[in-house]
Write a protein that holds these residues in place. Structure first.
Motif, short mmCIF file in Angstrom:
data_model
loop_
_atom_site.label_atom_id
_atom_site.label_comp_id
_atom_site.label_asym_id
_atom_site.label_seq_id
_atom_site.Cartn_x
_atom_site.Cartn_y
_atom_site.Cartn_z
N LEU A 20 -31.27 72.29 -18.98
CA LEU A 20 -31.14 72.15 -20.44
C LEU A 20 -29.79 71.57 -20.83
CD1 LEU A 20 -32.81 75.51 -21.51
CD2 LEU A 20 -33.80 73.22 -21.62
N THR A 21 -28.76 71.95 -20.10
CA THR A 21 -27.45 71.36 -20.35
C THR A 21 -27.48 69.86 -20.06
OG1 THR A 21 -26.34 73.44 -19.83
CG2 THR A 21 -25.00 71.42 -19.71
N GLY A 22 -28.21 69.46 -19.05
CA GLY A 22 -28.35 68.05 -18.73
C GLY A 22 -29.06 67.29 -19.84
N VAL A 23 -30.09 67.93 -20.44
CA VAL A 23 -30.78 67.29 -21.57
C VAL A 23 -29.81 67.12 -22.74
CG1 VAL A 23 -32.62 67.55 -23.28
CG2 VAL A 23 -33.05 68.13 -20.88
N ASP A 24 -28.98 68.14 -22.99
CA ASP A 24 -27.98 68.03 -24.06
C ASP A 24 -27.06 66.84 -23.81
OD1 ASP A 24 -28.91 70.21 -25.47
OD2 ASP A 24 -27.54 71.63 -24.51
N ARG A 25 -26.62 66.68 -22.57
CA ARG A 25 -25.74 65.56 -22.25
C ARG A 25 -26.46 64.23 -22.41
NH1 ARG A 25 -23.77 68.94 -17.87
NH2 ARG A 25 -25.30 67.93 -16.49
N GLN A 26 -27.73 64.21 -22.01
CA GLN A 26 -28.51 62.98 -22.11
C GLN A 26 -28.66 62.52 -23.57
OE1 GLN A 26 -32.40 63.43 -20.43
NE2 GLN A 26 -33.02 61.32 -20.82
N LEU A 27 -28.77 63.48 -24.49
CA LEU A 27 -29.01 63.16 -25.90
C LEU A 27 -27.74 63.23 -26.74
CD1 LEU A 27 -32.39 65.02 -26.47
CD2 LEU A 27 -32.01 62.57 -26.15
N ALA A 28 -26.60 63.48 -26.13
CA ALA A 28 -25.37 63.66 -26.91
C ALA A 28 -25.04 62.44 -27.75
CB ALA A 28 -24.21 64.00 -25.97
N GLU A 33 -24.92 59.71 -33.08
CA GLU A 33 -25.30 58.57 -33.91
C GLU A 33 -26.20 58.99 -35.06
OE1 GLU A 33 -26.97 55.53 -31.48
OE2 GLU A 33 -25.05 54.92 -30.62
N LEU A 34 -27.10 59.92 -34.81
CA LEU A 34 -27.98 60.40 -35.88
C LEU A 34 -27.17 61.06 -36.99
CD1 LEU A 34 -30.93 60.85 -36.84
CD2 LEU A 34 -30.83 63.08 -35.70
N ALA A 35 -26.22 61.92 -36.60
CA ALA A 35 -25.39 62.60 -37.59
C ALA A 35 -24.52 61.62 -38.37
CB ALA A 35 -24.53 63.65 -36.91
#
Length: 444
Positions: A20-28, A33-35
């Motif tokens: 899950l931490t890896g997914v967070d990094r992948q989408l960081a 950019e979204l924010a």
């Protein structure tokens, strides 16, 4: 039947914390950019209109003079609520409360947003004449924006960044900024400029550079100069590569872009629409504004509809016909979530406010009931989700901002105060019931 331990064993998550931490990094990067690109509506007050006046004709009395002409129009052709409802076609929702509030508005603050026009409405004049007019306009704007009953927003529309007018337009902008600063106290709050006839993202990028240089030259804070992009050309909607140019324009301008303004007649003519059919209600206009609306959604950039060139002048029948047309066009725009539009004649102020106030006052009972049910978790015939509750709250807040509604009736209708509604409209944490409402955006 499986016992609790068996169920817990079956339902144990298989995605590890490391994964899950890896997914967070992948989408960081996407999260950031979204924010940054889609911060949402700022919740600040949006004017209900923009009034365009030739820079050659404007003076300190322009807003009051326009309000006086609008009141005279009501006196002559819609002297009471019943007559106004009949003339405008807005029906029984235009009641005494709407009518009285409009008269007060036209007396106390008839113009919410004023643009001194150095483009189509000004024409070609000698450089010396335009230089003098630009310096005077800057001083005038500084005065108007510091007057308690003056417009909330004011600025200029300068000539476009096309080759033929680029240097003249930028010289005028420079002189206006200098004039607005001449009185001291910095650039007045509410100062805006309109960039017309935009045909490329490169022009928006150049405008950002111009703002940066003017800020440096005049000692302004970075980001203090903001501008509106006027959508008057097909190239600003659809690029040669098939992309929606306006979306790229918004993100190229970043926080400097405050709004997109639709230009009814230039855009219609460029699309080949015959003069007699040009209107902000034409299908080509609807298409352009729908693209603008989607491109701006969530960015904090507001949409402003165009104008009508039919003025309430002439015979009594012509005047009443023009009043009805304008009121119906304003109502149409509001229903399509275009909460601001151009007004080109003093008489348009009367029908602008009649239609706008009717829209919010007629919608308050249903919006208030739905909000009350949502916030108190009451069952009803409509199941509203958080996004719809946000839209309901935003509707009520807009009504408060423009003066169509007041705090007491809104609290009575919704069961909550202004602060709670503003928080809900922006999906912020709701304040405690004891939190007092803010007067920050109360109409002045």
């Amino acid at each position: 039947m499986a016992d609790g331990n068996d169920v817990a064993s079956v339902l144990a998550p298989s995605l590890t914390e490391d994964f899950l931490t890896g997914v967070d990094r992948q989408l960081a990067t996407a999260d950031r950019e979204l924010a940054q690109r889609y911060p949402g509506d700022p919740g600040t007050r949006q004017p209900v209109h923009t009034v365009y006046v030739s820079a050659a004709d404007a003076d300190a009395h322009t807003p009051g003079r326009w309000g006086g002409i609008a009141l005279d129009l009501l006196d002559a052709h819609a002297a009471n609520a019943s007559a106004a409802a009949d003339v405008t076609g807005l029906g029984p929702d235009l009641d005494r409360s709407v009518f009285d509030r409009v008269r007060t508005k036209l007396t106390e603050q008839p113009v919410e947003d004023l643009r001194l026009d150095f483009e189509d409405g000004y024409g070609r004049r000698s450089d010396a004449e335009e230089d003098a007019a630009a310096a005077a306009a800057g001083v005038l704007l500084g005065q108007l924006l510091r007057t308690p009953d003056g417009p909330l927003f004011a600025g200029i529309r300068f000539k476009s960044l096309e080759v033929a007018t680029r240097r003249r337009g930028l010289r005028t902008l420079d002189l206006v900024v200098s004039g607005a600063l001449a009185a001291g106290g910095g650039l007045p709050a509410g100062f805006l400029v309109t960039l017309p006839k935009v045909t490329s993202v490169d022009q928006v990028r150049a405008m950002v550079s111009v703002c940066e240089e003017l800020e440096r030259a005049h000692g302004l804070r970075p980001g203090e100069l903001r501008f509106e992009i006027q959508i008057e050309t097909p190239q600003s909607i659809l690029g040669a590569d098939g992309t929606a140019t306006v979306a790229t324009m918004i993100h190229t301008a970043g926080a400097r872009c405050s709004a997109l303004h639709y230009g009814t007649y230039d855009y219609s003519a460029a699309c080949g629409v015959a003069a007699g059919q040009q209107s902000l209600a034409h299908p080509v206009a609807d298409h352009a504004k729908a693209v603008m609306q989607v491109a701006a959604a969530g960015t904090g950039v507001r949409i402003c509809d165009g104008s009508t060139n039919i003025f309430p002048t002439g015979t009594p029948e012509q005047i009443r016909s023009a009043m009805r047309l304008h009121a119906q066009l304003v109502q149409r725009s509001l229903e399509r979530a275009y909460y601001q539009g151009w007004d080109m004649h003093p008489g348009h102020l009367a029908t602008r406010y009649l239609a706008t106030y009717t829209f919010y006052r007629a919608g308050l009972p249903a919006a208030g009931s739905r909000l009350r049910n949502y916030l108190t978790h009451q069952a009803s015939g409509v199941m509203d989700e958080p996004a719809t509750a946000q839209a309901l709250a935003a509707f009520v807040v807009r009504g408060l901002h423009c003066g169509a509604l007041d705090d007491a009736e809104v609290t009575s209708g919704t069961g909550v105060d202004r602060a709670t509604l503003e928080a809900l409209a922006q999906r912020r944490p709701l304040p405690t019931p004891s939190t007092p409402s803010t007067d920050e955006d109360t109409p002045r």
